[in-house]
Write an enzyme that holds these catalytic residues in place. Structure first.
Site, mmCIF file in Angstrom:
data_model
loop_
_atom_site.group_PDB
_atom_site.id
_atom_site.type_symbol
_atom_site.label_atom_id
_atom_site.label_comp_id
_atom_site.label_asym_id
_atom_site.label_seq_id
_atom_site.Cartn_x
_atom_site.Cartn_y
_atom_site.Cartn_z
ATOM 1 N N PHE A 375 11.461 3.179 -31.514
ATOM 2 C CA PHE A 375 11.735 3.762 -30.190
ATOM 3 C C PHE A 375 10.834 3.238 -29.084
ATOM 4 O O PHE A 375 10.489 3.973 -28.155
ATOM 5 C CB PHE A 375 11.637 5.293 -30.261
ATOM 6 C CG PHE A 375 12.266 5.881 -31.497
ATOM 7 C CD1 PHE A 375 13.563 5.563 -31.857
ATOM 8 C CD2 PHE A 375 11.549 6.724 -32.328
ATOM 9 C CE1 PHE A 375 14.148 6.079 -33.002
ATOM 10 C CE2 PHE A 375 12.119 7.249 -33.481
ATOM 11 C CZ PHE A 375 13.426 6.921 -33.822
ATOM 12 N N CYS A 376 10.446 1.970 -29.147
ATOM 13 C CA CYS A 376 9.557 1.388 -28.135
ATOM 14 C C CYS A 376 8.298 2.226 -27.966
ATOM 15 O O CYS A 376 7.747 2.345 -26.863
ATOM 16 C CB CYS A 376 10.276 1.224 -26.799
ATOM 17 S SG CYS A 376 11.542 -0.050 -26.815
#
Length: 472
Positions: A375-376
């Protein structure tokens, strides 16, 4: 757990109309189903109101600023009125500027380019990469992941008190985690920053779509967010807040619109007089449709009433968390604990499953779109999974032969999940009750009965095997 629409308080508002609510998608097992979009944390669907407003304006589209024609004048008015709408939505102070950008990432990179040369930046390892990475030319202190809101404040106070030399400083913090959905103590962090002579920028990408954000009330110096997470997916973002650092910095992009006067010098060079308004950092032809869509979304959310929107979302959060809690194999990720307030973003792992495999099965067999990976926010997810935040692990599924995806041992401990990514379900103002019900049913069935189809790894993604005899 029996989940039904009757569980929702009838006084709570209905979902807001969004595009795509009736789109059908094919199932690998045969037939079609209405798509359940549960990946709001990545991008929200467009509000119908936003789409209608943009469609009504589109025939009148024209160049923004300096155009003499009627459509240019109309578009310029629309653009600048949108700036005022966003300022009202954010509770901006009279002296604040609203700068339009491409996204939260673009906004924070703009601010990173505008901070004083000797500025020290303090950022938690829990941040999204948009907040974690832009400060490459500054002296950066990365703060360890706190386990309580109070610890977050204490960690920041110690770091700011110990900084040497004492000079300009900036704190960057999220309002709501894009991994756990947990709300951060923004007002308290702002007070701590200001008490030590620092400024603070709020990454509101995951907060603004779910809660009201008031710059003056929170006492933050800047706020950044993206249109595509605010039901306005037309390529625009916002950086709003104090003007002094922005006015003192070189323009983020050099070009038309940012300059007031340009003249050749006798020595062959060029003299430029740059704007001191928000236009200083908005060079080029503005994305008037993207900007107008953000303003439309701000109006729609305000008119719907955040109290009602928050109340309904909290009902959905409760239903999802209670439903997942009834599946022992599911481990929900959290920094601050079960009682922490949060928005509609929940990440989890499933013992016995690779997360990419599980997400692929939700999509292919149930028509449910979620997100899997890191998720970055790689350091945060690694920390939550009990691993080393310095581990540079990648997203995606491990390479394997068809039907042979490696999985952790059933009944494994959290430590056996360190090499895994996670699954994220996220929702908001446009999410129908049925999507939540289908998601919980699908999780239970996949864990207890397994997938109905074989899957393989392709380009780092887990996908259904389309070969013969792929049904299990």
């Amino acid at each position: 757990m029996s989940v039904s629409a009757a569980a929702i308080d009838p006084s709570v508002c209905s979902p807001l109309p969004v595009l795509g609510w009736n789109v059908t998608v094919p199932l690998v097992t045969g037939g079609e189903v209405t798509y359940a979009a549960l990946d709001y944390a990545a991008s929200t669907p467009a509000l119908q109101r936003v789409w209608d407003d943009v469609a009504a304006y589109a025939p009148y589209y024209g160049s923004v600023h300096r155009g003499a024609g009627y459509l240019s004048q109309l578009s310029t008015d629309l653009f600048e009125n949108s700036r005022r709408t966003v300022a009202e939505f954010l509770g901006c102070r009279a002296e604040d500027q609203v700068v339009f950008t491409r996204s939260t990432t673009d906004s924070l990179n703009l601010l990173a380019a505008a901070i004083p040369a000797d500025c020290q930046v303090f950022v938690y390892e829990t941040e999204h990469h948009a907040s974690l990475l832009p400060w490459r030319d500054a002296q950066v202190t990365y703060l360890d992941a706190p386990r309580t809101p109070g610890q977050a404040v204490e960690t920041l106070e110690r770091a700011l008190a110990d900084r040497d030399p004492y000079g300009p400083a900036l704190v960057c913090v999220t309002g709501a985690s894009n991994v756990t959905g947990e709300l951060w103590p923004v007002r308290e962090l702002a007070a701590a920053a200001h008490a030590h002579g620092a400024r603070i920028v709020l990454d509101a990408a995951q907060l603004a779509p779910h809660h009201p954000v008031d710059i003056a009330e929170l006492d933050v110096d800047w706020v950044a967010f993206s249109g595509h997470k605010l039901y306005a997916p037309f390529g625009s973002g916002v950086l709003a807040g104090r003007a002094d650092w922005l006015q003192a910095a070189e323009p983020y992009l050099a070009g038309g619109g940012a300059s007031r006067k340009v003249a050749r010098r006798a020595d062959g060079g060029v003299d430029v007089d740059w704007h001191t308004t928000a236009a200083r950092h908005e060079a080029g032809s503005p994305n008037v449709i993207g900007v107008y869509s953000i303003a439309s979304a701000c109006k729609a959310l305000t008119e719907a009433g955040f109290d009602s929107l928050v109340a309904r979302e909290q009902e959905l959060v409760t239903r999802v968390r209670e439903g997942l809690a009834e599946v022992p194999e599911v481990q929900v990720l959290s920094l601050f604990g079960d009682d922490a307030p949060r928005v509609g973003v929940i990440s989890f792992v499933v013992r016995g499953w690779n997360s990419s495999h599980f997400a692929a099965a939700l999509s292919a067999e149930y028509g449910i779109g979620v997100r899997d990976g890191l998720f970055c926010a790689h350091p945060l997810v690694r920390t939550l999974l009990g691993g080393d935040p310095q581990d540079p692990g990648e997203c995606g599924a491990p390479e394997a032969e068809p039907g042979e995806l490696p999985q952790p041992p059933a009944g494994g401990t959290p430590s056996s999940l360190r090499s895994l990514n996670a699954i994220r379900v996220s929702f908001g103002a446009g999410t129908p009750d049925e999507h939540i019900e289908r998601f919980l049913r699908a999780v239970t069935e996949l864990v207890r009965e397994g997938a109905q189809w074989k899957y393989r790894t392709e380009d780092g993604r887990c996908v259904p095997d389309r070969g013969e005899a792929s049904r299990i």
